[in-house]
Design a protein around this motif. Structure first.
Motif, PDB file in Angstrom:
ATOM      1  N   TYR A 182       0.831  -1.205   0.000  1.00 23.56           N
ATOM      2  CA  TYR A 182       0.000   0.000   0.000  1.00 23.56           C
ATOM      3  C   TYR A 182       0.865   1.254   0.000  1.00 23.56           C
ATOM      4  CZ  TYR A 182      -3.810   3.183   0.939  1.00 23.56           C
ATOM      5  OH  TYR A 182      -4.727   4.197   0.836  1.00 23.56           O
ATOM      6  N   ARG A 183       0.453   2.248  -0.785  1.00 27.66           N
ATOM      7  CA  ARG A 183       1.184   3.506  -0.919  1.00 27.66           C
ATOM      8  C   ARG A 183       0.276   4.668  -0.571  1.00 27.66           C
ATOM      9  NH1 ARG A 183       2.014   4.603  -6.388  1.00 27.66           N
ATOM     10  NH2 ARG A 183       4.008   5.558  -5.985  1.00 27.66           N
ATOM     11  N   GLY A 184       0.808   5.601   0.198  1.00 34.23           N
ATOM     12  CA  GLY A 184       0.128   6.846   0.490  1.00 34.23           C
ATOM     13  C   GLY A 184       1.029   8.003   0.085  1.00 34.23           C
ATOM     14  N   ALA A 185       0.563   9.228   0.275  1.00 36.84           N
ATOM     15  CA  ALA A 185       1.370  10.397  -0.085  1.00 36.84           C
ATOM     16  C   ALA A 185       1.073  11.545   0.867  1.00 36.84           C
ATOM     17  CB  ALA A 185       1.085  10.824  -1.510  1.00 36.84           C
ATOM     18  N   GLY A 186       2.066  12.406   1.010  1.00 29.12           N
ATOM     19  CA  GLY A 186       1.898  13.592   1.839  1.00 29.12           C
ATOM     20  C   GLY A 186       2.768  14.725   1.329  1.00 29.12           C
ATOM     21  N   ASP A 187       2.412  15.930   1.706  1.00 29.88           N
ATOM     22  CA  ASP A 187       3.224  17.091   1.369  1.00 29.88           C
ATOM     23  C   ASP A 187       4.539  16.995   2.135  1.00 29.88           C
ATOM     24  OD1 ASP A 187       4.221  19.931   2.044  1.00 29.88           O
ATOM     25  OD2 ASP A 187       2.813  20.261   0.398  1.00 29.88           O
ATOM     26  N   PRO A 188       5.693  17.199   1.473  1.00 28.80           N
ATOM     27  CA  PRO A 188       6.985  17.019   2.148  1.00 28.80           C
ATOM     28  C   PRO A 188       7.197  17.900   3.374  1.00 28.80           C
ATOM     29  CG  PRO A 188       7.311  17.455  -0.203  1.00 28.80           C
ATOM     30  CD  PRO A 188       5.844  17.570   0.072  1.00 28.80           C
ATOM     31  N   GLY A 189       6.451  18.984   3.504  1.00 27.19           N
ATOM     32  CA  GLY A 189       6.597  19.861   4.658  1.00 27.19           C
ATOM     33  C   GLY A 189       5.671  19.520   5.813  1.00 27.19           C
ATOM     34  N   ASP A 190       4.743  18.583   5.608  1.00 24.58           N
ATOM     35  CA  ASP A 190       3.774  18.237   6.651  1.00 24.58           C
ATOM     36  C   ASP A 190       4.398  17.350   7.726  1.00 24.58           C
ATOM     37  OD1 ASP A 190       1.821  19.633   5.322  1.00 24.58           O
ATOM     38  OD2 ASP A 190       0.747  17.858   4.594  1.00 24.58           O
ATOM     39  N   SER A 191       4.026  17.603   8.981  1.00 26.20           N
ATOM     40  CA  SER A 191       4.444  16.741  10.086  1.00 26.20           C
ATOM     41  C   SER A 191       3.231  16.509  10.985  1.00 26.20           C
ATOM     42  CB  SER A 191       5.593  17.368  10.866  1.00 26.20           C
ATOM     43  OG  SER A 191       5.215  18.595  11.434  1.00 26.20           O
ATOM     44  N   TYR A 192       3.022  15.268  11.325  1.00 27.03           N
ATOM     45  CA  TYR A 192       1.889  14.887  12.168  1.00 27.03           C
ATOM     46  C   TYR A 192       2.355  13.856  13.192  1.00 27.03           C
ATOM     47  CZ  TYR A 192      -0.892  17.030   8.473  1.00 27.03           C
ATOM     48  OH  TYR A 192      -1.417  17.924   7.570  1.00 27.03           O
ATOM     49  N   VAL A 193       1.537  13.594  14.194  1.00 26.02           N
ATOM     50  CA  VAL A 193       1.889  12.601  15.216  1.00 26.02           C
ATOM     51  C   VAL A 193       1.895  11.183  14.661  1.00 26.02           C
ATOM     52  CG1 VAL A 193       1.115  13.994  17.165  1.00 26.02           C
ATOM     53  CG2 VAL A 193      -0.476  12.412  16.068  1.00 26.02           C
ATOM     54  N   TYR A 194       1.461  11.023  13.430  1.00 23.07           N
ATOM     55  CA  TYR A 194       1.449   9.699  12.816  1.00 23.07           C
ATOM     56  C   TYR A 194       2.395   9.613  11.613  1.00 23.07           C
ATOM     57  CZ  TYR A 194      -2.128  12.356  10.331  1.00 23.07           C
ATOM     58  OH  TYR A 194      -2.811  13.339   9.653  1.00 23.07           O
ATOM     59  N   PHE A 195       3.325  10.554  11.462  1.00 23.47           N
ATOM     60  CA  PHE A 195       4.368  10.500  10.423  1.00 23.47           C
ATOM     61  C   PHE A 195       5.709  10.254  11.098  1.00 23.47           C
ATOM     62  CE2 PHE A 195       2.530  13.449   6.852  1.00 23.47           C
ATOM     63  CZ  PHE A 195       1.506  12.550   6.630  1.00 23.47           C
ATOM     64  N   GLY A 196       6.462   9.315  10.562  1.00 26.87           N
ATOM     65  CA  GLY A 196       7.796   9.009  11.055  1.00 26.87           C
ATOM     66  C   GLY A 196       8.677   8.574   9.889  1.00 26.87           C
ATOM     67  N   PHE A 197       9.788   7.960  10.184  1.00 24.01           N
ATOM     68  CA  PHE A 197      10.694   7.490   9.133  1.00 24.01           C
ATOM     69  C   PHE A 197      11.662   6.468   9.697  1.00 24.01           C
ATOM     70  CE2 PHE A 197      12.983  10.874  11.183  1.00 24.01           C
ATOM     71  CZ  PHE A 197      14.335  10.565  11.063  1.00 24.01           C
ATOM     72  N   ARG A 198      12.316   5.756   8.817  1.00 19.84           N
ATOM     73  CA  ARG A 198      13.431   4.888   9.180  1.00 19.84           C
ATOM     74  C   ARG A 198      14.541   5.162   8.197  1.00 19.84           C
ATOM     75  NH1 ARG A 198      11.929  -0.547  10.190  1.00 19.84           N
ATOM     76  NH2 ARG A 198       9.812   0.196  10.482  1.00 19.84           N
TER      77      ARG A 198
END
Length: 166
Positions: free
Chosen positions: A137-153
């Motif tokens: 599954y793929r989603g998308a977001g604006d590169p400047g957006d930050s939310y409590v449910y966005f993270g990274f590895r």
């Protein structure tokens, strides 16, 4: 780490690269998906059947992120990666184009050069597990957006010297 934008995640990777002297970066979509699904093409990191007991989703009823590894080892991917389904959406390096994979390059597609936002993978703690938790599954977001449910590895590129230490 949560409340992080794609731009923040890239800055962190750059900082860590400079600090460690080896390349640290966000994974691309194909790397992320292989880490989640393995080479056998499983639907979820743990296998072919949705199991709410091995990932943090709406169905678990927790209502927030959990510490990394809370569902390990039962929810781990074939490569031992934890929390690849549920908990937080993870930024990858690729631009999102909803049509890109309808006719991708035959060999090692690198993703589009531009798009409708940056790709997010993995689903989050508030998602209904039936669809968004699939490794593909793929989603998308604006590169400047930050939310409590966005993270990274991160991907840490090894050198031959690193391989000798393993």
């Amino acid at each position: 780490m949560v409340l992080v934008s794609h731009d923040d995640a890239k800055a962190f990777c750059k900082w860590r690269t400079e600090k460690e002297g080896r390349t640290v970066r966000l994974p691309n979509e194909l790397e992320w998906e292989k880490a989640a699904r393995g080479i056998d093409g499983r639907t979820y990191p743990w296998g072919g059947t949705l199991q709410f007991s091995v990932c943090n989703t709406l169905e678990t009823g927790l209502g927030h992120t959990t510490p990394v590894g809370s569902f390990s080892p039962l929810g781990d991917s074939p490569y031992g990666c934890v929390d690849m389904s549920g908990n937080v959406w993870e930024w990858v390096s690729d631009w999102y184009d909803s049509d890109y994979y309808t006719d991708p390059p035959a060999d090692n597609p690198q993703g589009p050069n531009s798009g409708e936002g940056k790709v997010l993978r993995g689903g989050a703690w508030f998602d209904d597990g039936a669809g968004t938790l699939r490794g593909a599954y793929r989603g998308a977001g604006d590169p400047g957006d930050s939310y409590v449910y966005f993270g990274f590895r991160c991907v840490v590129e090894s050198t031959i010297a690193d391989a000798g230490a393993i």
